[in-house]
Design an enzyme around this catalytic site. Structure first.
Site, PDB file in Angstrom:
ATOM      1  N   THR A 151      51.545 -36.943  18.051  1.00  0.00           N
ATOM      2  CA  THR A 151      52.734 -37.464  17.353  1.00  0.00           C
ATOM      3  C   THR A 151      53.187 -36.451  16.326  1.00  0.00           C
ATOM      4  O   THR A 151      52.339 -35.836  15.676  1.00  0.00           O
ATOM      5  CB  THR A 151      52.355 -38.756  16.578  1.00  0.00           C
ATOM      6  OG1 THR A 151      51.920 -39.737  17.517  1.00  0.00           O
ATOM      7  CG2 THR A 151      53.522 -39.312  15.775  1.00  0.00           C
ATOM      8  N   ARG A 179      53.577 -50.591  26.328  1.00  0.00           N
ATOM      9  CA  ARG A 179      52.536 -50.346  25.303  1.00  0.00           C
ATOM     10  C   ARG A 179      53.192 -49.765  24.039  1.00  0.00           C
ATOM     11  O   ARG A 179      54.023 -48.869  24.111  1.00  0.00           O
ATOM     12  CB  ARG A 179      51.501 -49.369  25.851  1.00  0.00           C
ATOM     13  CG  ARG A 179      50.396 -48.966  24.866  1.00  0.00           C
ATOM     14  CD  ARG A 179      50.672 -47.643  24.175  1.00  0.00           C
ATOM     15  NE  ARG A 179      49.514 -47.143  23.433  1.00  0.00           N
ATOM     16  CZ  ARG A 179      49.539 -46.097  22.618  1.00  0.00           C
ATOM     17  NH1 ARG A 179      50.651 -45.423  22.450  1.00  0.00           N
ATOM     18  NH2 ARG A 179      48.457 -45.709  21.987  1.00  0.00           N
ATOM     19  N   THR A 202      48.126 -39.578  13.363  1.00  0.00           N
ATOM     20  CA  THR A 202      48.186 -39.192  14.772  1.00  0.00           C
ATOM     21  C   THR A 202      46.797 -39.384  15.360  1.00  0.00           C
ATOM     22  O   THR A 202      45.798 -39.326  14.642  1.00  0.00           O
ATOM     23  CB  THR A 202      48.687 -37.740  14.945  1.00  0.00           C
ATOM     24  OG1 THR A 202      48.684 -37.402  16.327  1.00  0.00           O
ATOM     25  CG2 THR A 202      47.830 -36.743  14.185  1.00  0.00           C
ATOM     26  N   GLY A 203      46.760 -39.634  16.663  1.00  0.00           N
ATOM     27  CA  GLY A 203      45.482 -39.951  17.301  1.00  0.00           C
ATOM     28  C   GLY A 203      45.666 -41.183  18.151  1.00  0.00           C
ATOM     29  O   GLY A 203      46.807 -41.640  18.338  1.00  0.00           O
TER      30      GLY A 203
HETATM   31  N1  ASP Z   1      49.318 -42.214  17.817  1.00  0.00           N
HETATM   32  C1  ASP Z   1      50.048 -41.958  19.036  1.00  0.00           C
HETATM   33  C2  ASP Z   1      49.978 -43.178  19.912  1.00  0.00           C
HETATM   34  O1  ASP Z   1      48.914 -43.751  20.060  1.00  0.00           O
HETATM   35  C3  ASP Z   1      49.580 -40.767  19.772  1.00  0.00           C
HETATM   36  C4  ASP Z   1      49.034 -39.626  18.942  1.00  0.00           C
HETATM   37  O2  ASP Z   1      49.491 -39.411  17.845  1.00  0.00           O
HETATM   38  O3  ASP Z   1      48.102 -38.927  19.384  1.00  0.00           O
HETATM   39  O4  ASP Z   1      50.955 -43.526  20.502  1.00  0.00           O
END
Ligand code: ASP
Length: 305
Positions: A151, A179, A202-203
């Site tokens: 993100t 989702r 993020t994650g």
């Molecule tokens: N947090 C984001 C999601 O789960 C993806 C990411 O930032 O890695 O959609």
């Protein structure tokens, strides 16, 4: 005094743009939106808007958000299709709607009413994303794990003292249609409150939502912790809580800033990098050492999303 910080190396162009706007006396909302636009339009960034990863039906479904720390107004959109700049729809929700969150066709119709331009599938979906989708379909047949999600989360503090957080993502690769990740969820993927500060995450969204990382970080800064202390405490405690509850913990990372423009960042995995800039200082990228490393912790369960 102004300051900005954002997630991942691909945010360099966004931080540069936001810095130019803030240095010229522009406001934090414009800085965050226009900075994120560059990443949303960049087909080489495979996790945000144009060029992003596809869902399990081969569609590009986008999440985004924006929050103004001075007014506490917030705009979030989720599962949006056919737009290159979901963060602009989020901004419009924040500024023009009586609601906080709009999803799917409701968000798309709202964007139309606001005059926000749609984009063709051919522009939004890159051949590389289609190729990866086909490969992932095969992996799913073989019951192999699918990885891939990132993100852009950006915080901007302007010279008037207003702090803004914003996010944009295509979410988890091969996600179930509909989702929603953490990025458009208030307090999970982002939060902002003038004086206290702001945070973006993020994650894996499912884990970040379970542990409300962004609001917790801002609350700790409000209570007097430095941004780095707050970020480390939240990532360590959130990761431990998920593992101690007996579940697999996926990657999580946050960047944060207090009302004075001081910054912090923390993660639970190797390889997380952020970019920041302060008044009088060029944009700089920093690799973060994990405060706790899920790579070294045995996990017995697996996600199935
Ligand atoms: N947090 C984001 C999601 O789960 C993806 C990411 O930032 O890695 O959609």
């Amino acid at each position: 005094m102004w300051s900005t910080i954002s997630t991942w190396p691909f945010s360099l162009q966004a931080v540069e743009k936001a810095s130019q706007i803030l240095a010229a006396g522009g406001n934090a909302v414009d800085a965050a939106e226009q900075g994120i636009h560059l990443v949303e339009s960049d087909p080489k960034v495979d996790s945000v808007a144009r060029g992003g990863w596809l869902n399990a039906k081969g569609e590009l479904e986008l999440d985004a958000a924006m929050m103004h720390g001075g007014t506490l107004r917030v705009g979030c959109v989720a599962a949006v299709k056919g737009f290159e700049h979901p963060v602009t729809i989020a901004r419009a929700v924040m500024e023009k709607s009586k609601h906080n969150i709009l999803v799917g066709t409701g968000a798309e119709e709202f964007a139309d009413k606001c005059g926000i331009e749609r984009a063709d599938e051919d522009r939004l979906i890159m051949p590389a994303a289609r190729k990866l989708y086909e490969e992932n379909l095969k992996k799913l047949e073989e019951e192999q794990e699918i990885v891939g999600h990132d993100t852009i989360g950006l915080i901007a503090l302007d010279q008037s003292g207003n702090i803004v957080s914003a996010t944009s993502t295509s979410g988890a690769s091969m996600k179930t249609p509909g989702r929603v990740g953490d990025s458009p969820i208030i307090g999970s993927g982002f939060y902002a409150m003038n004086g206290a500060g702001a945070c973006v995450a993020t994650g894996l969204g499912e884990d970040i939502m379970r542990t409300c990382c962004s609001h917790r970080t801002v609350a700790l800064m409000e209570a007097g912790l430095s941004p780095q202390e707050a970020a480390d405490k939240v990532i360590y405690s959130a990761t431990r809580a998920i593992i101690d509850a007996g579940y697999h913990c996926d990657c999580m990372a946050i960047v944060c800033m207090n009302g004075k423009g001081e910054i912090g960042a923390s993660c639970n995995h190797q390889g997380f990098t952020y970019t920041y800039a302060h008044e009088g200082q060029e944009p700089t990228s920093v690799v973060v050492t994990p405060i706790i490393d899920i790579g070294g912790i045995p996990n017995e369960t697996k996600h199935t999303c």
